[in-house]
Each structure stands twice: as C-alpha cells, then as structure tokens.
Design an enzyme around this catalytic site. Sequence first.
Site, PDB file in Angstrom:
ATOM      1  N   GLU A  80       0.809  -1.223   0.000  1.00  0.00           N
ATOM      2  CA  GLU A  80       0.000   0.000   0.000  1.00  0.00           C
ATOM      3  C   GLU A  80       0.841   1.272   0.000  1.00  0.00           C
ATOM      4  OE1 GLU A  80      -2.797  -0.307  -0.850  1.00  0.00           O
ATOM      5  OE2 GLU A  80      -3.963  -1.815   0.223  1.00  0.00           O
ATOM      6  N   HIS A  99      -2.466   2.345   8.836  1.00  0.00           N
ATOM      7  CA  HIS A  99      -3.531   1.661   8.087  1.00  0.00           C
ATOM      8  C   HIS A  99      -3.766   0.311   8.737  1.00  0.00           C
ATOM      9  CE1 HIS A  99      -5.743  -0.459   5.076  1.00  0.00           C
ATOM     10  NE2 HIS A  99      -4.735  -1.256   4.780  1.00  0.00           N
ATOM     11  N   HIS A 101      -6.739  -3.180   9.463  1.00  0.00           N
ATOM     12  CA  HIS A 101      -7.972  -3.893   9.137  1.00  0.00           C
ATOM     13  C   HIS A 101      -8.727  -4.110  10.452  1.00  0.00           C
ATOM     14  CE1 HIS A 101      -6.096  -5.694   5.194  1.00  0.00           C
ATOM     15  NE2 HIS A 101      -5.999  -4.380   5.258  1.00  0.00           N
ATOM     16  N   TYR A 120     -20.326  12.693  19.416  1.00  0.00           N
ATOM     17  CA  TYR A 120     -19.528  13.909  19.141  1.00  0.00           C
ATOM     18  C   TYR A 120     -18.054  13.615  18.848  1.00  0.00           C
ATOM     19  CZ  TYR A 120     -17.325  13.943  23.771  1.00  0.00           C
ATOM     20  OH  TYR A 120     -16.573  13.631  24.862  1.00  0.00           O
ATOM     21  N   HIS A 162     -12.320  -3.312   2.972  1.00  0.00           N
ATOM     22  CA  HIS A 162     -10.872  -3.384   3.171  1.00  0.00           C
ATOM     23  C   HIS A 162     -10.460  -3.032   4.613  1.00  0.00           C
ATOM     24  CE1 HIS A 162      -6.645  -2.257   1.440  1.00  0.00           C
ATOM     25  NE2 HIS A 162      -6.578  -2.648   2.694  1.00  0.00           N
ATOM     26  N   TYR A 215      -8.678  21.554  22.757  1.00  0.00           N
ATOM     27  CA  TYR A 215      -8.719  20.388  23.650  1.00  0.00           C
ATOM     28  C   TYR A 215      -7.328  19.752  23.741  1.00  0.00           C
ATOM     29  CZ  TYR A 215     -10.308  15.640  25.016  1.00  0.00           C
ATOM     30  OH  TYR A 215     -10.507  14.435  25.624  1.00  0.00           O
TER      31      TYR A 215
HETATM   32 ZN   LIG Z   1      -4.943  -3.112   3.898  1.00  0.00          ZN
END
Ligand SMILES: [Zn+2]
Length: 222
Positions: A80, A99, A101, A120, A162, A215
């Site tokens: 990726e 990234h 899953h 929120y 994905h 915040y």
């Molecule tokens: Zn992936």
Amino acid sequence: MSILDDHDLRAAVVATAQAMNAAGINRGRAGNVSARLAREGVDGFLITPTGFRYEAMRADDIVVVLQDGTSRGPHLPSSEWRFHRDIYGARPEVGAIVHTHAPFATTLACLDRGIPAFHYMVARAGGSDIRCAPYATFGTQELSDHAVRALEGRRACLLAHHGMIAVGATLESALELAIEVETLAEMYWRALQVAEPARLPDGEMAVVLDKFRTYGQPRRAG
Ligand SMILES: [Zn+2]
C-alpha cells in the site's frame, strides 16, 4: 522540536506497528505504518515491509520510499505504499499514517458505511463524519486516489471492503486516532443492532470541532 535520526524513527515505526496489533485494532500481517522523513533534501518516508510478522520486525527491516516511488532497503515496501506516498504529497501537515484492518471499522466498511455524527467524538477525525472510500483493489493507484479524496478535510477514513486509514502529525497521534476510530466503529455497530442512531446536527458538530481546536492544548500566556 526534537529531530529523530533515521534509526529512532525506524524503531518508532516498528513500535507503532506492534502497538497497533497489541491494541486489538489489527491482526496478523495486515495493515501498515509509515512516517515522513524530515531530513534535509529527502522527500520520502519510512514504511513497514510487505507481508512481515510485526513481532519479528526490527528497525533495519523498515523500508525507505521516496516520493518518486523508488524504494531502498532489504525488503519490498508494504503493497500500500502508493496511498502513503499520495497522502504525504497531498497533505503537508501529515507526518505519520496508520492503516489497519480493525474488525469493527472494517465491518462497517464491508457494508459500504462510513461513520456519521452519531457521537460527538467523530469530530476527532476532523469533520462531521468519517467517510468510507469506494472499493478498489489493494495496492492500486485507484485505491490511493479514493483514499486521498475520502481524507479531504479529515484525518481518518474507512476503505470499503478493506479497512481504515488514520493520519497524524506524529506516529503517536495517528495511532491514537486509529484506536479512536475503531472505538467509534464498535459503538456505531452496536447501536445499529438496535436501530440507526440519531445524528447530531451540523451546528452541534461545528461547536464540537471548534472546542477540539483547544482540547488537550496547554494554556497559553496572555
Ligand atoms: Zn490493507
């Protein structure tokens, strides 16, 4: 501001990848982590190698990918790498990308659902919703284009059928946001077992977004 040398940044990428699995937001060899190289004259990033067990990963296994798409290191970069490259190219404020899953986020993504303003804390991702990018084959330019678009004005998105992406100025903030997105996905999924939850109005989300600007920030003098 501390400037990490490559070795420290490599070790931090490994630690973040391991923490992502330890936190339960990723399993096995799925997912990937990157950090922008902040070295003078270098336009690129460090990324986890493809198909590697995170427990066995060491700093030396981390791959350098330059913005032109070439890579350096003993392994091939994560499949990726394209969306990492394109997110860094499109978003100068982003210093790290996680990234995963994650099970609940991915469950929603498999239903082609993003996360609406049902709570929120959705505003932590930068807007009044967390979008779900359309499906495209993993590793493709098409998926990268969809991801960059879904992240416009946001720090996280889901990827249909994905997983999810979270970005931040630092590895810590990207990982923290990924955990928050998975928490929200789990709550939204649980709520959906009973009914589609009501949405907070846009005006309220605007108020929350404004409050989040200060915040967790130290009080400024004056
Ligand atoms: Zn992936």
